[in-house]
Design a protein around this motif. Structure first.
Motif, PDB file in Angstrom:
ATOM      1  N   GLN A  38     -11.735 -43.717  33.247  1.00  0.00           N
ATOM      2  CA  GLN A  38     -10.656 -43.072  34.004  1.00  0.00           C
ATOM      3  C   GLN A  38      -9.372 -42.941  33.179  1.00  0.00           C
ATOM      4  O   GLN A  38      -8.595 -42.024  33.385  1.00  0.00           O
ATOM      5  N   CYS A  39      -9.144 -43.850  32.217  1.00  0.00           N
ATOM      6  CA  CYS A  39      -7.886 -43.823  31.470  1.00  0.00           C
ATOM      7  C   CYS A  39      -8.063 -43.552  29.970  1.00  0.00           C
ATOM      8  O   CYS A  39      -7.083 -43.385  29.264  1.00  0.00           O
ATOM      9  N   HIS A  40      -9.290 -43.493  29.472  1.00  0.00           N
ATOM     10  CA  HIS A  40      -9.515 -43.219  28.047  1.00  0.00           C
ATOM     11  C   HIS A  40      -9.220 -41.744  27.769  1.00  0.00           C
ATOM     12  O   HIS A  40      -9.673 -40.872  28.499  1.00  0.00           O
ATOM     13  N   PRO A  41      -8.449 -41.440  26.707  1.00  0.00           N
ATOM     14  CA  PRO A  41      -8.071 -40.050  26.425  1.00  0.00           C
ATOM     15  C   PRO A  41      -9.263 -39.110  26.229  1.00  0.00           C
ATOM     16  O   PRO A  41      -9.191 -37.949  26.591  1.00  0.00           O
ATOM     17  N   PHE A  42     -10.355 -39.575  25.676  1.00  0.00           N
ATOM     18  CA  PHE A  42     -11.515 -38.714  25.455  1.00  0.00           C
ATOM     19  C   PHE A  42     -12.111 -38.236  26.775  1.00  0.00           C
ATOM     20  O   PHE A  42     -12.470 -37.075  26.920  1.00  0.00           O
ATOM     21  N   TYR A  43     -12.201 -39.119  27.757  1.00  0.00           N
ATOM     22  CA  TYR A  43     -12.812 -38.773  29.032  1.00  0.00           C
ATOM     23  C   TYR A  43     -11.831 -38.136  30.006  1.00  0.00           C
ATOM     24  O   TYR A  43     -12.195 -37.289  30.808  1.00  0.00           O
ATOM     25  N   SER A  44     -10.566 -38.545  29.959  1.00  0.00           N
ATOM     26  CA  SER A  44      -9.592 -38.039  30.922  1.00  0.00           C
ATOM     27  C   SER A  44      -8.942 -36.738  30.471  1.00  0.00           C
ATOM     28  O   SER A  44      -8.350 -36.031  31.280  1.00  0.00           O
ATOM     29  N   GLY A  48      -1.636 -37.870  25.496  1.00  0.00           N
ATOM     30  CA  GLY A  48      -0.269 -38.349  25.332  1.00  0.00           C
ATOM     31  C   GLY A  48      -0.176 -39.605  24.495  1.00  0.00           C
ATOM     32  O   GLY A  48       0.715 -39.762  23.679  1.00  0.00           O
ATOM     33  N   ARG A  49      -1.101 -40.514  24.678  1.00  0.00           N
ATOM     34  CA  ARG A  49      -1.059 -41.769  23.941  1.00  0.00           C
ATOM     35  C   ARG A  49      -1.339 -41.551  22.446  1.00  0.00           C
ATOM     36  O   ARG A  49      -0.730 -42.172  21.604  1.00  0.00           O
ATOM     37  N   VAL A  50      -2.224 -40.641  22.118  1.00  0.00           N
ATOM     38  CA  VAL A  50      -2.546 -40.345  20.728  1.00  0.00           C
ATOM     39  C   VAL A  50      -1.345 -39.719  20.034  1.00  0.00           C
ATOM     40  O   VAL A  50      -1.024 -40.037  18.898  1.00  0.00           O
ATOM     41  N   LEU A  51      -0.638 -38.835  20.733  1.00  0.00           N
ATOM     42  CA  LEU A  51       0.530 -38.183  20.150  1.00  0.00           C
ATOM     43  C   LEU A  51       1.647 -39.182  19.874  1.00  0.00           C
ATOM     44  O   LEU A  51       2.330 -39.080  18.869  1.00  0.00           O
ATOM     45  N   SER A  52       1.830 -40.161  20.756  1.00  0.00           N
ATOM     46  CA  SER A  52       2.873 -41.149  20.524  1.00  0.00           C
ATOM     47  C   SER A  52       2.548 -42.003  19.303  1.00  0.00           C
ATOM     48  O   SER A  52       3.443 -42.412  18.577  1.00  0.00           O
ATOM     49  N   GLU A  53       1.271 -42.273  19.065  1.00  0.00           N
ATOM     50  CA  GLU A  53       0.889 -43.030  17.881  1.00  0.00           C
ATOM     51  C   GLU A  53       1.139 -42.218  16.615  1.00  0.00           C
ATOM     52  O   GLU A  53       1.522 -42.756  15.594  1.00  0.00           O
ATOM     53  N   ALA A  54       0.931 -40.900  16.670  1.00  0.00           N
ATOM     54  CA  ALA A  54       1.196 -40.053  15.508  1.00  0.00           C
ATOM     55  C   ALA A  54       2.679 -40.078  15.185  1.00  0.00           C
ATOM     56  O   ALA A  54       3.077 -40.102  14.027  1.00  0.00           O
ATOM     57  N   GLY A  55       3.530 -40.098  16.187  1.00  0.00           N
ATOM     58  CA  GLY A  55       4.969 -40.181  15.968  1.00  0.00           C
ATOM     59  C   GLY A  55       5.361 -41.489  15.307  1.00  0.00           C
ATOM     60  O   GLY A  55       6.266 -41.537  14.475  1.00  0.00           O
TER      61      GLY A  55
END
Length: 75
Positions: A38-44, A48-55
């Motif tokens: 329900q909360c994993h970026p691949f499935y949902s 947003g969380r991946v982009l914040s890590e890139a920043g």
């Protein structure tokens, strides 16, 4: 198969950090996980969380730009 050496296989409640819960079967009564479907970026589909890590990576590279920690540089 030997008797009385295998753990009991029972219903198990899985609880995610996001609050989602579901039931499966396991030798444990309860399992707590940090990420679920329900909360994993691949499935949902939320990235947003991946982009914040890139920043954060860009911020780190900018902060330590020009520091070479004993590595040879072409001058």
């Amino acid at each position: 198969m030997k008797k009385d050496i295998h753990p009991e296989y029972q219903d198990c409640k899985v609880t995610c950090a996001c609050g989602n819960t579901f039931t499966t079967r396991s030798t444990m009564k309860e399992i707590r996980v940090g990420v679920c479907s329900q909360c994993h970026p691949f499935y949902s589909g939320k990235k947003g969380r991946v982009l914040s890590e890139a920043g954060r990576l860009e911020k780190f590279q900018k902060k330590y730009q020009g520091i070479h920690y004993g590595q040879k540089t072409d001058v």
